[in-house]
Design a protein around this motif. Structure first.
Motif, PDB file in Angstrom:
ATOM      1  N   ILE A   1       5.347   5.729   8.841  1.00  0.00           N
ATOM      2  CA  ILE A   1       3.910   5.865   8.623  1.00  0.00           C
ATOM      3  C   ILE A   1       3.313   4.463   8.599  1.00  0.00           C
ATOM      4  CG2 ILE A   1       2.125   6.627   7.019  1.00  0.00           C
ATOM      5  CD1 ILE A   1       4.098   8.813   6.107  1.00  0.00           C
ATOM      6  N   ARG A   2       2.314   4.246   9.449  1.00  0.00           N
ATOM      7  CA  ARG A   2       1.858   2.885   9.699  1.00  0.00           C
ATOM      8  C   ARG A   2       0.794   2.389   8.725  1.00  0.00           C
ATOM      9  NH1 ARG A   2       2.275  -1.020  13.188  1.00  0.00           N
ATOM     10  NH2 ARG A   2       3.823   0.124  14.368  1.00  0.00           N
ATOM     11  N   ASP A   3      -0.142   3.226   8.290  1.00  0.00           N
ATOM     12  CA  ASP A   3      -1.291   2.679   7.552  1.00  0.00           C
ATOM     13  C   ASP A   3      -1.599   3.479   6.287  1.00  0.00           C
ATOM     14  OD1 ASP A   3      -2.237   4.938   8.746  1.00  0.00           O
ATOM     15  OD2 ASP A   3      -4.113   4.063   9.446  1.00  0.00           O
ATOM     16  N   PHE A   4      -0.572   3.800   5.520  1.00  0.00           N
ATOM     17  CA  PHE A   4      -0.803   4.501   4.258  1.00  0.00           C
ATOM     18  C   PHE A   4      -1.589   3.595   3.321  1.00  0.00           C
ATOM     19  CE2 PHE A   4       0.011   5.914  -0.002  1.00  0.00           C
ATOM     20  CZ  PHE A   4      -0.014   7.295   0.098  1.00  0.00           C
ATOM     21  N   ASN A   5      -2.657   4.143   2.722  1.00  0.00           N
ATOM     22  CA  ASN A   5      -3.525   3.345   1.860  1.00  0.00           C
ATOM     23  C   ASN A   5      -3.958   4.200   0.672  1.00  0.00           C
ATOM     24  OD1 ASN A   5      -5.522   1.788   0.648  1.00  0.00           O
ATOM     25  ND2 ASN A   5      -6.317   1.025   2.606  1.00  0.00           N
ATOM     26  N   SER A   6      -3.347   3.973  -0.475  1.00  0.00           N
ATOM     27  CA  SER A   6      -3.670   4.789  -1.650  1.00  0.00           C
ATOM     28  C   SER A   6      -5.094   4.549  -2.133  1.00  0.00           C
ATOM     29  CB  SER A   6      -2.673   4.505  -2.778  1.00  0.00           C
ATOM     30  OG  SER A   6      -2.734   3.145  -3.172  1.00  0.00           O
ATOM     31  N   SER A   7      -5.653   3.362  -1.858  1.00  0.00           N
ATOM     32  CA  SER A   7      -7.024   3.088  -2.295  1.00  0.00           C
ATOM     33  C   SER A   7      -8.033   3.927  -1.523  1.00  0.00           C
ATOM     34  CB  SER A   7      -7.347   1.598  -2.137  1.00  0.00           C
ATOM     35  OG  SER A   7      -7.377   1.219  -0.772  1.00  0.00           O
ATOM     36  N   GLU A   8      -7.632   4.460  -0.357  1.00  0.00           N
ATOM     37  CA  GLU A   8      -8.483   5.385   0.399  1.00  0.00           C
ATOM     38  C   GLU A   8      -8.100   6.835   0.113  1.00  0.00           C
ATOM     39  OE1 GLU A   8      -8.147   4.263   4.503  1.00  0.00           O
ATOM     40  OE2 GLU A   8      -9.504   2.550   4.280  1.00  0.00           O
ATOM     41  N   HIS A   9      -7.252   7.017  -0.917  1.00  0.00           N
ATOM     42  CA  HIS A   9      -6.814   8.348  -1.356  1.00  0.00           C
ATOM     43  C   HIS A   9      -5.946   9.053  -0.312  1.00  0.00           C
ATOM     44  CE1 HIS A   9      -9.474   7.839  -4.770  1.00  0.00           C
ATOM     45  NE2 HIS A   9     -10.483   7.604  -3.945  1.00  0.00           N
ATOM     46  N   ASP A  10      -5.167   8.277   0.439  1.00  0.00           N
ATOM     47  CA  ASP A  10      -4.166   8.877   1.312  1.00  0.00           C
ATOM     48  C   ASP A  10      -3.095   9.549   0.460  1.00  0.00           C
ATOM     49  OD1 ASP A  10      -5.537   7.825   3.431  1.00  0.00           O
ATOM     50  OD2 ASP A  10      -4.061   6.289   3.932  1.00  0.00           O
ATOM     51  N   SER A  11      -2.415  10.542   1.036  1.00  0.00           N
ATOM     52  CA  SER A  11      -1.356  11.231   0.304  1.00  0.00           C
ATOM     53  C   SER A  11      -0.246  11.654   1.254  1.00  0.00           C
ATOM     54  CB  SER A  11      -1.909  12.462  -0.423  1.00  0.00           C
ATOM     55  OG  SER A  11      -2.337  13.444   0.508  1.00  0.00           O
ATOM     56  N   LEU A  12       0.938  11.868   0.690  1.00  0.00           N
ATOM     57  CA  LEU A  12       2.073  12.419   1.423  1.00  0.00           C
ATOM     58  C   LEU A  12       2.256  13.861   0.977  1.00  0.00           C
ATOM     59  CD1 LEU A  12       4.701   9.528   1.063  1.00  0.00           C
ATOM     60  CD2 LEU A  12       3.082   9.896   2.928  1.00  0.00           C
ATOM     61  N   LYS A  13       2.258  14.783   1.933  1.00  0.00           N
ATOM     62  CA  LYS A  13       2.433  16.197   1.614  1.00  0.00           C
ATOM     63  C   LYS A  13       3.679  16.711   2.329  1.00  0.00           C
ATOM     64  CE  LYS A  13      -2.441  17.221   0.712  1.00  0.00           C
ATOM     65  NZ  LYS A  13      -2.228  17.285  -0.745  1.00  0.00           N
ATOM     66  N   PHE A  14       4.633  17.207   1.560  1.00  0.00           N
ATOM     67  CA  PHE A  14       5.870  17.738   2.117  1.00  0.00           C
ATOM     68  C   PHE A  14       5.717  19.242   2.313  1.00  0.00           C
ATOM     69  CE2 PHE A  14       7.117  13.679   0.617  1.00  0.00           C
ATOM     70  CZ  PHE A  14       8.247  13.308   1.325  1.00  0.00           C
ATOM     71  N   ASP A  15       5.694  19.641   3.579  1.00  0.00           N
ATOM     72  CA  ASP A  15       5.553  21.053   3.947  1.00  0.00           C
ATOM     73  C   ASP A  15       6.701  21.378   4.893  1.00  0.00           C
ATOM     74  OD1 ASP A  15       4.504  23.595   4.156  1.00  0.00           O
ATOM     75  OD2 ASP A  15       3.028  23.055   5.683  1.00  0.00           O
ATOM     76  N   THR A  16       7.923  21.297   4.388  1.00  0.00           N
ATOM     77  CA  THR A  16       9.114  21.295   5.236  1.00  0.00           C
ATOM     78  C   THR A  16       9.672  22.679   5.531  1.00  0.00           C
ATOM     79  OG1 THR A  16      10.622  21.105   3.353  1.00  0.00           O
ATOM     80  CG2 THR A  16       9.756  19.052   4.287  1.00  0.00           C
TER      81      THR A  16
END
Length: 216
Positions: free
Chosen positions: A148-163
Motif C-alpha cells: 500500500i503506497r500512500d496510507f495516511n491516518s491523518s486523512e482517516h485512511d483505514s485497513l479493512k480485512f474482508d477476506t
C-alpha cells in the motif's frame, strides 16, 4: 482482431498495477494474457461457465461465480497501448448465502485507481495500491504479499480485512502476526512467510490497530 498490439513481450514495468491483454474477435473475448515479469503469458478461462469475459463498450468485464456469490471485475485500456488495467471489482452475494464469516461482506465497488475523494480501494497482490487524497478504505481480500503506497491516518485512511477466511475480530487478526519491522521508510507486517503487508513510507506512530477493522 486483437485488442492490442501483438508484441507478447510488452514490459509492464511502467505500470505500477498488474496489466492484462485481451484478444477480441467479433466482439467476444477469445483469449486472455497476464503480464508476468515483463512477459505476456496466456491465462486460462474456465470452460465450465463459472468464469466469463464480455466486452462492454471500451471495457472488458470478467464475471466469476464462486461459492456464495459472484465477483465482477472491470478492465480498461485508458492510454490505448493495448494493455488493460483493472478498474473496479465488486462482490455480489448469492441469495441464501449462509450468515457466517466464510464469504466477503462488503458489496460496494472497489476501485483500483486513486482519486481526490473518499475511496474503497482494492488491495491485490502484484501491484502497489494507492488511494490518493481523502479518507480511503483499503479493502484486503487476499492472503498474499500486499503493498500500500500512500496510507495516511491523518486523512482517516483505514485497513479493512474482508477476506472470507473466517477472521472474526481484530484480536483474531493480531494472533496471526509473526513480525513487524521497518525496512528503510516502509513498515512491513508479516503473517508467516507467505503473507505480508508493506505500508510504503508510513512513519512510526502514523498507524495503529485503531486504523484496522475486520469485516469477515
Amino acid at each position: 482482431m486483437s485488442s492490442g498490439h501483438d508484441d507478447s513481450h510488452d514490459d509492464s514495468s511502467t505500470h505500477e498495477r498488474k496489466a492484462f491483454k485481451f484478444t477480441i474477435t467479433g466482439g467476444k473475448v477469445t483469449a486472455v494474457f497476464e503480464m508476468d515479469d515483463g512477459v505476456l503469458k496466456p491465462k486460462s478461462i474456465d470452460d465450465d461457465g463459472s468464469e466469463t469475459y464480455a466486452v462492454d463498450g471500451t471495457q472488458v468485464v470478467r464475471t466469476e461465480i464462486k461459492p456464495f456469490g459472484t465477483e465482477i471485475t472491470r478492465y480498461a485500456d485508458a492510454d490505448g497501448d493495448g494493455l488493460y488495467l483493472r478498474v473496479s471489482e465488486q462482490w455480489v452475494s448469492a441469495t441464501g448465502s449462509p450468515d457466517d464469516w466464510n464469504h466477503f461482506r462488503f458489496e460496494g465497488a472497489l476501485s483500483f485507481s486513486p482519486s481526490d475523494g473518499d475511496d474503497h480501494i482494492a488491495v491485490r497482490g502484484g501491484e502497489d495500491c494507492s488511494g490518493g487524497r481523502g479518507a480511503d478504505d483499503f479493502v484486503i481480500r487476499e492472503a498474499a504479499h500486499l503493498r500500500i503506497r500512500d496510507f495516511n491516518s491523518s486523512e482517516h485512511d483505514s485497513l479493512k480485512f474482508d477476506t472470507g477466511l473466517g477472521l472474526t475480530s481484530v484480536d483474531h487478526l493480531k494472533s496471526f502476526v509473526t513480525d513487524a519491522h521497518y525496512e528503510g521508510a516502509d513498515l512491513i507486517v508479516n503473517f508467516g512467510s507467505d503473507v505480508s503487508i508493506t505500508l510504503i513510507g508510513v512513519p512510526p506512530g502514523q498507524i495503529s490497530w485503531d486504523d484496522v477493522s475486520v469485516l469477515s
